[in-house]
Enzyme design. Structure first.
Site, short mmCIF file in Angstrom:
data_model
loop_
_atom_site.label_atom_id
_atom_site.label_comp_id
_atom_site.label_asym_id
_atom_site.label_seq_id
_atom_site.Cartn_x
_atom_site.Cartn_y
_atom_site.Cartn_z
N LEU A 515 0.83 -1.21 0.00
CA LEU A 515 0.00 0.00 0.00
C LEU A 515 0.86 1.25 0.00
O LEU A 515 0.45 2.30 -0.47
CB LEU A 515 -0.89 0.03 1.24
CG LEU A 515 -1.99 -1.01 1.31
CD1 LEU A 515 -2.60 -1.01 2.68
CD2 LEU A 515 -3.05 -0.73 0.27
N GLY A 516 2.04 1.15 0.57
CA GLY A 516 2.88 2.33 0.64
C GLY A 516 4.03 2.09 1.60
O GLY A 516 4.22 1.00 2.11
N GLY A 519 6.91 5.42 7.79
CA GLY A 519 8.16 5.94 8.28
C GLY A 519 9.18 4.82 8.54
O GLY A 519 10.36 5.00 8.33
N PHE A 520 8.69 3.66 8.98
CA PHE A 520 9.63 2.63 9.42
C PHE A 520 9.50 1.34 8.64
O PHE A 520 9.89 0.29 9.11
CB PHE A 520 9.44 2.38 10.91
CG PHE A 520 9.63 3.62 11.70
CD1 PHE A 520 10.87 4.21 11.78
CD2 PHE A 520 8.55 4.25 12.31
CE1 PHE A 520 11.05 5.38 12.47
CE2 PHE A 520 8.73 5.41 13.02
CZ PHE A 520 9.99 5.99 13.09
N GLY A 521 8.92 1.40 7.47
CA GLY A 521 8.85 0.19 6.67
C GLY A 521 7.60 0.17 5.81
O GLY A 521 6.72 1.02 5.95
N VAL A 523 3.98 -0.97 4.07
CA VAL A 523 2.66 -1.39 4.55
C VAL A 523 1.98 -2.18 3.45
O VAL A 523 1.97 -1.76 2.30
CB VAL A 523 1.80 -0.16 4.92
CG1 VAL A 523 0.47 -0.62 5.47
CG2 VAL A 523 2.51 0.70 5.93
N ASP A 634 3.12 13.61 15.47
CA ASP A 634 3.33 13.57 14.02
C ASP A 634 1.99 13.58 13.29
O ASP A 634 1.75 12.80 12.37
CB ASP A 634 4.14 12.33 13.64
CG ASP A 634 4.74 12.46 12.24
OD1 ASP A 634 4.82 13.60 11.74
OD2 ASP A 634 5.13 11.44 11.65
#
Ligand SMILES: *[C@@H]1O[C@H](CO)[C@@H](O)[C@H](O)[C@H]1NC(C)=O
Ligand SMILES: *[C@@H]1O[C@H](CO)[C@@H](O)[C@H](O)[C@H]1NC(C)=O
Ligand SMILES: *[C@@H]1O[C@H](CO)[C@@H](O)[C@H](O)[C@H]1NC(C)=O
Ligand SMILES: *[C@@H]1O[C@H](CO)[C@@H](O)[C@H](O)[C@H]1NC(C)=O
Ligand SMILES: *[C@@H]1O[C@H](CO)[C@@H](O)[C@H](O)[C@H]1NC(C)=O
Ligand SMILES: *[C@@H]1O[C@H](CO)[C@@H](O)[C@H](O)[C@H]1NC(C)=O
Ligand SMILES: *[C@@H]1O[C@H](CO)[C@@H](O)[C@H](O)[C@H]1NC(C)=O
Ligand SMILES: *[C@@H]1O[C@H](CO)[C@@H](O)[C@H](O)[C@H]1NC(C)=O
Ligand SMILES: *[C@@H]1O[C@H](CO)[C@@H](O)[C@H](O)[C@H]1NC(C)=O
Length: 844
Positions: A515-516, A519-521, A523, A634
């Site tokens: 899906l995209g 920030g950390f990996g 999805v 955030d």
């Protein structure tokens, strides 16, 4: 023999010579279309017609496809069941007015019905219609068409095409999907209009109904309440003595959309997204668990927001209570008391927000009757079981009466209509008096409960006051807090997912299911064995910094339950792999709508407003109402996800921090967050508090109103960013100039200005000037004149070079988190144990 092939060659030569040159839009008697890549192109260039082969097949078909769209999309096929298999094929218009497709040996494989014409031509029009008419006829007059492809739809309904019946001739137009991706022959499903009772749209598989859009109610089909929010479409449903048809048109002509039955039998409304080069489904059926045919049996009401989903209207009870106990409502409901028809004492139970039950044996009057007259009619007729308004557009009119059991009933969160179900007076009365008793009991219990709470709270406060001073003013990290609360924390059910199951669900973490990139990996989207759709966040193995955020997120989100926060379904820790499993949000993130010209119009003002309020509610919960005080740190458009009904959900808690009850602000050396959303005191001095989230919220509100990113320059002479630009417009009294064009002109000006004012109040330079989220909630609902005047926002101009738009972090290696004993390790131990135990794991 040789002569024959010579003749064939000559014929082929002649055909080629006489063929229309590529790009013409008309076929004439002596100009057939050959199967050699030649095409007709409609005058405006929107559509093309010619021979094509579906993927995975050598057979040749005449089809119409979009000419300007980079993904080859066929919208109509002529010879669906009779492909040309040999090497030669051609399409011609014959003197008797038929269209003929000839294959090898000049055999006709397909022809259209004939109509006497003196000089027929066939023309591809720019709306995708392929028509046969007199050469000197008028191409813009549908009555002059002897034949048109729009009358023989295949799997696609284009704008202007009609679905349904010509009652004079009994001619019916339906959609049927392709058999599979390589065979355009009609599959089992049909999608069309059923004329019985109040006409309804159905999808059938063979003769069995599989989905019911239901009757038209003046605004929408009763089973597709989303229709009213699609403000760039106009939908029409005509019912009169000559026809019953459905059609749609585009209000915004730049938009390309189609209604499509894909070969798995799903009906989808697709919109072409130019920037991303894909067809985006705005809507598809079935939409949710209550959307299948008759999910709950006769007289029962399905409601996805309840557990169990099936329920009975007032005056009814489950027919088979044992099965209902097992969550199977398929037996439906029966009356508690028979209706008392002769004495005329019956009443009606209101089912609000309903999808009207099956109307195929109802009687309907479209005009004249008011709701009261409708009620009187129903009361008078002993066989009447329910009534409702036929047309809810405007002030409403008309009357539908049911005289059978009510089937396929459900309710919606929004967009349904009121249904009045006949019930015995005794049941209605007794239930209301029962309700009254319940209410009294509940009120008394609540009062007692509050009293006890107050007592306990008082004592705890006194004890805390005594032990003050031992605690430092620093924010405790989540782990310490977690341990603090360990004793009184409610048990959390956090299911652990198996890595193998997740690999299956996501096609082995395939590129297609991605899906995209968070920030950390990455999805991924997945579908579990029980069909539930999930989003899987896979922590990248290389991300060193991510481990902290991971544990933070797991423990944090597992505790948070709110309709405006994305829900964590579980996690997976196996070997090096760490994953979080969330509910899947079909509409993606807010920024993909807000900042995309092709999709911005999908957010009309009511939707935007409800998104603003939803985010505010979610944030209020984080700041104040949840057991912990949480600062998200955030908040930004890409972290707001949208569910099927465009409800916003705050996501990505990787940077969130938990606060002790007494702390109001904290100073950190590690500034994380996203430029453009960060408050001045946080970005520059590292001080964060709930007010830094309020700042980000304010930026978000202004972005939602304007459809513009804060990080951009909107007044180049003064290099103003969105905040500065809004502030200058506001001071000049020209606030409405900020409003996103995609919203159109008809929006409530006062409400928009009020939101803008709230946005500006939230982005004020000094944190103490900014309102709290509870004040924001109040302000959103009150008169604009009563709100304080905003002062100058922080960060009105772009500073320094543009940073990348991702979550940036001015990091110092000395982070507060390092000090903490790792709750995460403890968590992993629990997980290791849990592997030997049945799931779900209970995390205390
Ligand atoms: C019309 O003409 C074509 C070609 O001449 C022929 O194949 C077809 O059978 C004719 N149709 C009718 C209904 O006469
Ligand atoms: C065309 O004619 C040839 C020879 O008569 C025959 O073998 C072939 O099967 C025919 N093709 C079709 C599609 O009828
Ligand atoms: C129904 O079909 C007939 C014959 O084709 C046509 O004349 C008439 O206009 C059609 N009616 C409508 C409402 O389209
Ligand atoms: C598509 O359907 C046809 C006819 O039912 C069948 O022969 C063919 O194998 C199918 N193709 C695929 C790719 O499933
Ligand atoms: C049909 O559409 C549904 C909903 O968009 C989608 O989930 C499904 O994969 C599609 N099927 C095919 C064969 O494309
Ligand atoms: C109608 O009312 C009478 C008396 O009020 C009662 O005896 C009778 O049972 C009622 N009829 C029905 C069908 O309930
Ligand atoms: C009562 O309703 C039934 C079913 O709709 C209808 O057939 C019947 O004619 C109605 N009776 C009266 C008296 O209106
Ligand atoms: C429903 O009511 C609206 C407004 O009164 C009217 O414009 C519309 O034509 C009605 N629809 C039908 C199908 O009668
Ligand atoms: C309604 O359903 C019940 C059983 O569920 C059945 O006995 C009854 O005949 C049905 N009534 C009508 C009017 O169809």
């Amino acid at each position: 023999m040789r002569r024959l092939s010579g003749a064939a060659f000559l014929l082929y030569f002649l055909i080629t010579l006489l063929s229309p040159s590529d790009g013409a839009d008309t076929l004439t008697l002596d100009h057939p279309l050959a199967d050699d890549g030649e095409r007709l192109i409609s005058e405006g260039g929107n559509f093309a017609l010619g021979f094509f082969s579906p993927t995975g097949s050598d057979s040749r078909y005449i089809g119409i496809w979009y000419n300007k769209i980079s993904v080859f999309t066929v919208v109509w096929v002529a010879n669906r069941q009779r492909p040309v298999t040999g090497s030669h094929g051609s399409l011609s218009v014959a003197a008797n007015g038929t269209l003929v497709i000839t294959g090898e040996n000049s055999t006709a494989v397909w022809s259209s019905p004939s109509r006497a014409l003196s000089n027929p031509v066939a023309q591809l029009l720019d709306d995708g219609n392929f028509v046969v008419r007199e050469a000197d006829g008028n191409p813009s007059d549908p009555n002059s068409f002897a034949w048109q492809s729009f009358d023989y739809p295949t799997d696609t309904l284009l704008p202007g095409m009609k679905l349904g019946w010509n009652l004079t001739t009994g001619f019916n137009r339906q959609l049927t999907p392709w058999t599979n991706a390589s065979d355009p022959a009609p599959g089992e499903d049909t999608f069309g209009i059923d004329l019985r009772g109040d006409p309804q749209i159905f999808e059938w598989s063979g003769t069995r109904a599989v989905w019911r859009a239901g009757p038209w109610n003046g605004l929408q089909f009763t089973g597709v309440p989303q229709m009213t929010s699609y403000n760039k479409f106009s939908f029409q449903f005509f019912v009169d003595a000559t026809q019953v048809v459905y059609a749609f048109h585009m209000i915004d002509a730049s938009l390309v959309s189609r209604l499509f039955v894909n070969h798995s039998g799903t009906v989808e409304r697709l919109v072409w997204v130019k920037d991303r080069k894909l067809w985006n489904p705005l809507w598809s059926n079935p939409n949710d668990l209550c959307d299948t045919i008759s999910p709950c049996g006769p007289n029962a009401v399905c409601d996805t927001s309840k557990a169990p989903r099936c329920g009975c209207p007032q005056g009814f009870q489950p027919k088979n209570p044992t099965n209902w106990g097992f969550n199977d409502g398929s037996d439906g409901c029966v009356r508690k008391t028979g209706v008392d028809c002769r004495n005329g004492t019956d009443g009606f139970a209101v089912v609000s927000g309903a999808k009207l039950p099956d109307t195929s044996s109802s009687t309907v009057e479209w005009v004249g009757t008011t709701l009261d007259q409708c009620r009187a009619k129903c009361l008078k007729n002993c066989s009447c079981t329910a009534y409702a308004q036929a047309n809810i557009s405007g002030s409403g009119s008309g009357c539908i009466l049911w005289s059978t059991n009510l089937t396929d009933m459900r309710v919606y969160g929004s967009g349904g209509q009121d249904l009045y179900v006949r019930a015995a007076a005794a049941d209605l009365d007794s239930e209301t008096s029962h309700h009254r008793i319940y209410l009294t009991v509940i009120t008394v219990i609540l009062a007692l409960f509050i009293l006890i709470l107050a007592l306990v709270g008082c004592r705890a406060w006194r004890r805390k006051k005594r032990s003050r001073g031992s605690m430092s003013g620093m924010a405790t990290s989540f782990t310490e807090r977690h341990n603090d609360e360990g004793t009184d924390a409610k048990d959390l059910d956090l299911p652990l997912f198996d890595l193998g199951a997740l690999a299956d669900a996501t096609g082995n973490f395939s590129i297609e299911s991605k899906l995209g990139e968070g920030g950390f990996g990455p999805v991924y989207k997945g579908k579990l064995e029980d069909e539930q759709e999930i989003a899987v966040k896979r922590l990248s193995e290389t991300s060193v910094q991510g481990v902290d955020e991971f544990k933070n997120e797991v423990v944090l989100i597992a505790k948070l339950q709110h309709r405006n926060l994305v829900r964590l379904l579980g996690c997976c820790i196996q070997g090096e792999e760490r994953m979080l499993i969330y509910e899947y949000m079909p509409n993606g993130s807010l920024d993909s709508f807000l900042f995309d010209k092709a999709k911005g119009w999908l957010l009309n003002w009511p939707t935007r407003y409800s998104i603003i309020v939803g985010i505010a509610r979610g944030l209020l919960y984080l700041h104040q109402d949840s057991r912990l005080r949480i600062i998200h740190r955030d908040l930004k458009a890409s972290n707001i996800l949208l569910d099927m009904h465009m409800n916003p959900k705050i996501s990505d808690f990787g940077m969130a921090r938990i606060f002790g009850g007494d702390e109001t602000e904290v100073n950190t050396k590690r500034v994380v967050g996203t430029y453009g959303y960060m408050s001045p005191e946080y970005a520059m001095d590292g001080i964060f508090s709930v007010k830094s989230d309020v700042f980000s919220f304010g930026v978000l509100v202004l972005e939602i109103i304007s459809g513009k990113k804060n990080r951009g320059i909107y007044d180049s002479s003064r290099s103003l960013n969105l905040l500065g630009y809004t502030w200058s417009l506001w001071r000049e009294g020209k606030g409405l100039e900020l409003v996103d064009e995609a919203i159109g002109d008809s929006y409530p000006k006062a409400e928009v200005l009020r939101c803008m004012k709230v946005g500006l109040l939230c982005v004020q330079e000094r944190p103490e000037d900014r309102p709290t989220m509870s004040a924001v909630m109040l302000m959103l609902g009150s008169d604009s004149a009563l709100l304080p005047q905003p002062r100058q926002p922080g960060f009105v101009a772009m500073r320094g070079p543009l940073e990348p738009d991702s979550s940036a972090s001015k990091q110092d290696s000395l982070s507060i988190n390092n000090v903490t004993i790792t709750m995460f390790e403890e968590f992993c131990l629990l997980v290791a144990h849990a592997k030997k135990r049945p799931l779900p794991l209970t995390l205390v």
